[in-house]
Write a protein that holds these residues in place. Structure first.
Motif: not given
Lengths: 546, 306
Positions: B233, B229, A349-357, B165-166, B282-283, B280, B258, B285-286
């Motif tokens: 708050r 991200y 996965h090339n995307v960082r996963p969403a941060p778990a709060i 998100l969240n 692109m190799n 996203p 995001r 991006t991480k």
């Protein structure tokens, strides 16, 4: 004797041999068996000398007691029989004497008993939990031993023959088969054949072979069958001629290429052998042979078997189409439904996963906020510094010192400012400010001149300024409406001199010389003075003589 | 109005073209200033122009010293007046989305909520320009859960597209008494870890949604960036025991933003230039962080180096 035996056998036969019947105890079955056993007991009684019972007592006794009665009769009988057998072993010639006696008369009985033996053997295999069955077997054996002890080996051999085959029926008799084969072999190999069977047996064997059901059977088959039977005959070992036969045999007879050691049970098996003998695949034949034999495989052969099966598996796998996971790019149409769900697919996965709060994250955020609050560092919107359109107000410095001006002077200045603002002195305290205001006034003057049609010049401030001898109109009006000849300076300002003023034309030579000398003197004085004093106000009358 | 817009656009383009030259000048001035401050000799290439530039440096003040880019020029006049925000949704919103938008209305001071109805985006933006709104915020959803936020600055300003998100709304927390009412004072802002150029730009966009607060307000809105991200708050603080102790009470919705696109025009201008868009696939991006410094990866890199 015979009739009693017949009667016993008859009654025995009447008892059903179906296994299901024996699973549950039945009254009539037990009655029949008991009657039979009584008959058998009485027949055997003649051979026993030591038994205390004259007949088997059945009424009112249970199985255990009947069994013990039989035991009492049979145990001494068995031991005597053993002695007899040992005697026969040591002196085999006596057997033949015995056999001759028995054979002719007892052939029928032999056949009967053969069938009985088959029955018995079948029963041997069945469930042994039933007491009756055990009892019966025991009695069967007794009967055999009792009646046919003269026959001895033959009986045993027949049992063996049955064990070998298990395919005895009215056509195929292993014993007859063996005899025929020996005879045939003797003919072939030039051995002394003692026993010559009748033609009928041969015929029987022909039918046998046909029965084995192979169309392709030819003389080869019979030869091989002969070989097999020959070996069987060797192992059976009941014929008199066996010993001589053994002496003339060779290794090649038995351990040939085919290695046909299997009993004559499967025709197919023989078929395979002759087919393979024609073909190149000897190992296949060996394998087939070995497959049939479950026992007697050496370790090496077992390993070879395993290897072979493995190779077969792998070859089969290679020929089949590949599994979809091994096929490279596979779309959904090329694989089974939902098959991708079963496989563990690994993507990068090339995307960082969403941060778990989590609690920790929230706590860290709150800490950050708290520190910022306590320090008062906020990233608020700042008002941009606006360019002030007004001039900066004069900051009046309050002077602590006593004012040097008297009150009357202050009032005077104020009055003057109100009435005539132009003539009022500048109220600035700072030199620089004065300079700045002068510059500004000059600028404003120019701008006003550019923008106004009616121009009022500024009142001249009484300060020392250089008045140049420029025509007035140049100073006053930029765009003059009228022309004025008046010069700015008055005549006496231009020239204030006393004495005779001579024109150029009137001057004599001496006067000119004097004038020139004066000039020179002045010039020299000036040149000496100049580095010291740069800004010397020149006197307008240069021609003045000292 | 149309002609004015055209003139403004032409000015904008002109300023954009001047930007290059101005930047050069600025660089030169900066170098001279540095050399003077440190006492080092002035670099040779600037010797000829040194005197003139020195004079200009002396005459500069804070406002003129910084070179102005056409990009942040959009916010040049933002501080003069308080921002005025319009909040709407996508078409046919569900009830939870409407509730969420109502909550957002209280978060941003000086905000108005409007029903979307069947209006077209271009209509909305035209009318907002006419009524002198400074920003328009559009909220999108997926089956009741808010999942998209579009912030558009109004005269011609940039548009930022965020994914949400969240999301935890105030309505989710059933206990109203415990939450209390939402205060409507102008809040203080905390923007944490917006370090890169794009980060500064995003910080600007988010900052100018809020007016200038009073220094003693108790309300705090936080935008904290953790690995691209942005956590939103909303707290109220108290200092019960002296200045050093701080007690926080969370109010208001809480969500992660995001950023996936920044455009140099308003929402309706579909052909506007894209300033930045997420890639996203692109190799690398991480490994990269676009908005701020990624603390974790920095530490990892330091560890591996050491």
């Amino acid at each position: 004797m015979v009739t009693s035996v017949e009667a016993a056998v008859k009654s025995l036969r009447q008892i059903s041999t179906e296994p299901p019947v024996w699973f549950l105890p039945k009254q009539e079955l037990s009655q029949a068996v008991r009657a039979t056993s009584k008959l058998l007991f009485s027949t055997l009684k003649s051979h026993c000398t030591k038994s205390p019972f004259d007949e088997l007592l059945i009424e009112g006794f249970d199985a255990e007691q009947i069994w013990q009665q039989i035991d009492l009769q049979s145990l001494p009988l068995l031991s005597s029989l053993r002695r007899e057998v040992k005697k026969f072993e040591k002196h085999p010639e006596e057997i033949s004497k015995l056999k001759v006696d028995v054979e002719g008369g007892k052939k029928k009985a032999l056949e009967e008993i053969e069938t009985d033996n088959v029955v018995v053997n079948d029963e041997d295999v069945e469930d042994d939990d039933v007491d009756m069955e055990d009892e019966e077997e025991e009695e069967e054996e007794e009967e055999e031993d009792g009646e046919e002890k003269e026959r001895g080996m033959e009986v045993e051999s027949e049992n063996e023959g049955d064990e070998n085959g298990g395919i005895e029926d009215k056509f195929l008799k292993i014993k007859e088969l063996q005899e025929y084969l020996e005879e045939d072999e003797a003919r072939e190999f030039g051995l002394d054949k003692k026993k010559r069977k009748t033609e009928t047996k041969k015929g029987k064997e022909d039918t046998e072979e046909e029965e084995e059901g192979d169309d392709e059977e030819s003389e080869d088959g019979t030869d091989e069958a002969e070989e097999e039977e020959d070996e069987l005959g060797l192992f059976g070992g009941d014929d008199e001629s066996d010993e001589d036969y053994l002496g003339n045999a060779r290794y090649e007879d038995f351990f040939s290429r085919k290695k046909s050691k299997a009993s004559g049970d499967k025709a197919k098996h023989r078929d395979m052998l002759e087919e393979d003998s024609g073909s190149d695949d000897e190992q296949h034949a060996d394998k087939e042979v070995k497959d049939q034999r479950k026992d007697g495989l050496s370790n090496h052969e077992k390993e070879l078997d395993k290897l072979r099966s493995k190779i077969e598996q792998m070859e089969k796998a290679n020929l089949d189409p590949k599994v979809w996971t091994m096929r490279g790019e596979v779309t959904a149409a090329q694989r089974q439904k939902n098959s991708a769900l079963e496989v563990d697919l690994d993507f990068e996965h090339n995307v960082r996963p969403a941060p778990a709060i989590t609690e920790e994250v929230t706590a860290s955020l709150e800490d950050l906020i708290k520190t910022r609050i306590s320090e008062g560092l906020f990233d608020d919107v700042q008002k941009a510094p606006t360019l002030s359109s007004k001039a900066p107000r004069e900051v009046k410095e309050l002077d602590e010192n006593k004012s040097k001006k008297g009150l009357a002077e202050i009032y005077e200045e104020e009055f003057v400012q109100k009435t005539d603002p132009a003539s009022a002195p500048l109220s600035f305290s700072d030199e620089l400010k004065k300079e700045a205001s002068i510059l500004f006034k000059k600028l404003c003057l120019k701008l006003d001149a550019l923008s106004h049609f009616h121009f009022t010049p500024k009142p001249v401030v009484e300060d020392m300024s250089i008045q140049t001898n420029v025509p007035a109109l140049a100073m006053e009006e930029i765009a003059p409406m009228a022309v004025s000849d008046a010069a700015m300076l008055a005549p006496e300002e231009i020239f204030s001199g006393k004495g005779d003023i001579k024109e150029e034309a009137e001057m004599t030579k001496a006067d000119r010389k004097r004038r020139r000398a004066n000039k020179k003197r002045k010039f020299k004085a000036k040149a000496a003075k100049r580095p010291r004093d740069n800004t010397s106000v020149r006197n307008s009358d240069e021609g003045r003589e000292v | 109005m149309l002609r004015r817009n055209i003139r403004l656009r032409r000015e904008y383009l002109y300023r954009k073209s001047l930007e290059g030259k101005e930047r050069l000048l600025y660089e030169k001035k900066r170098k001279i200033k540095e050399a003077l401050d440190e006492g080092k000799p002035i670099p040779t290439e600037l010797r000829n122009e040194e005197a003139a530039l020195r004079q200009e440096i002396d005459l500069e003040d804070d406002y003129t010293a910084v070179p102005k880019t056409h990009i942040d020029d959009e916010y040049a006049n933002a501080t003069v007046r308080d921002p005025k925000i319009l909040l709407t949704t996508s078409r046919d919103p569900s009830a939870p989305l409407v509730q969420f938008v109502k909550e957002l209305k209280f978060v941003f001071p000086n905000a108005e909520r409007m029903n979307r109805g069947g209006q077209v985006i271009s209509e909305i933006i035209e009318s907002c320009r006419a009524h002198e709104f400074t920003d328009v915020i559009l909220v999108h959803e997926h089956r009741g859960v808010p999942d998209g936020l579009i912030i558009s600055h109004l005269p011609f300003g940039p548009t930022a597209y965020f994914g949400l998100l969240n999301v935890v709304t105030r309505h989710d927390i059933k206990d109203k008494k415990a939450m209390g009412t939402m205060p409507e004072a102008y809040p203080h802002l905390i923007l944490d870890n917006f370090k890169t150029k794009l980060g500064e730009r995003t910080a600007n966009i988010l900052k100018h949604l809020f007016p200038v607060p009073k220094p003693d307000t108790k309300r705090i809105v936080t935008f904290a960036n953790r690995s691209d991200y942005i956590s939103f708050r909303h707290h109220i603080y108290e200092k019960p025991g002296g200045p050093k102790s701080v007690e926080l009470k969370e109010i208001g919705p809480r969500f992660e933003l995001r950023l996936y696109q920044v455009k140099l025009g308003t929402m309706e201008q579909s052909e506007a230039q894209i300033e930045w868009v997420i890639r996203p696939y692109m190799n690398t991006t991480k490994k990269r962080s676009f908005i701020g410094n990624d603390q974790e990866s920095d530490d990892k890199r330091k560890k591996t180096k050491a």
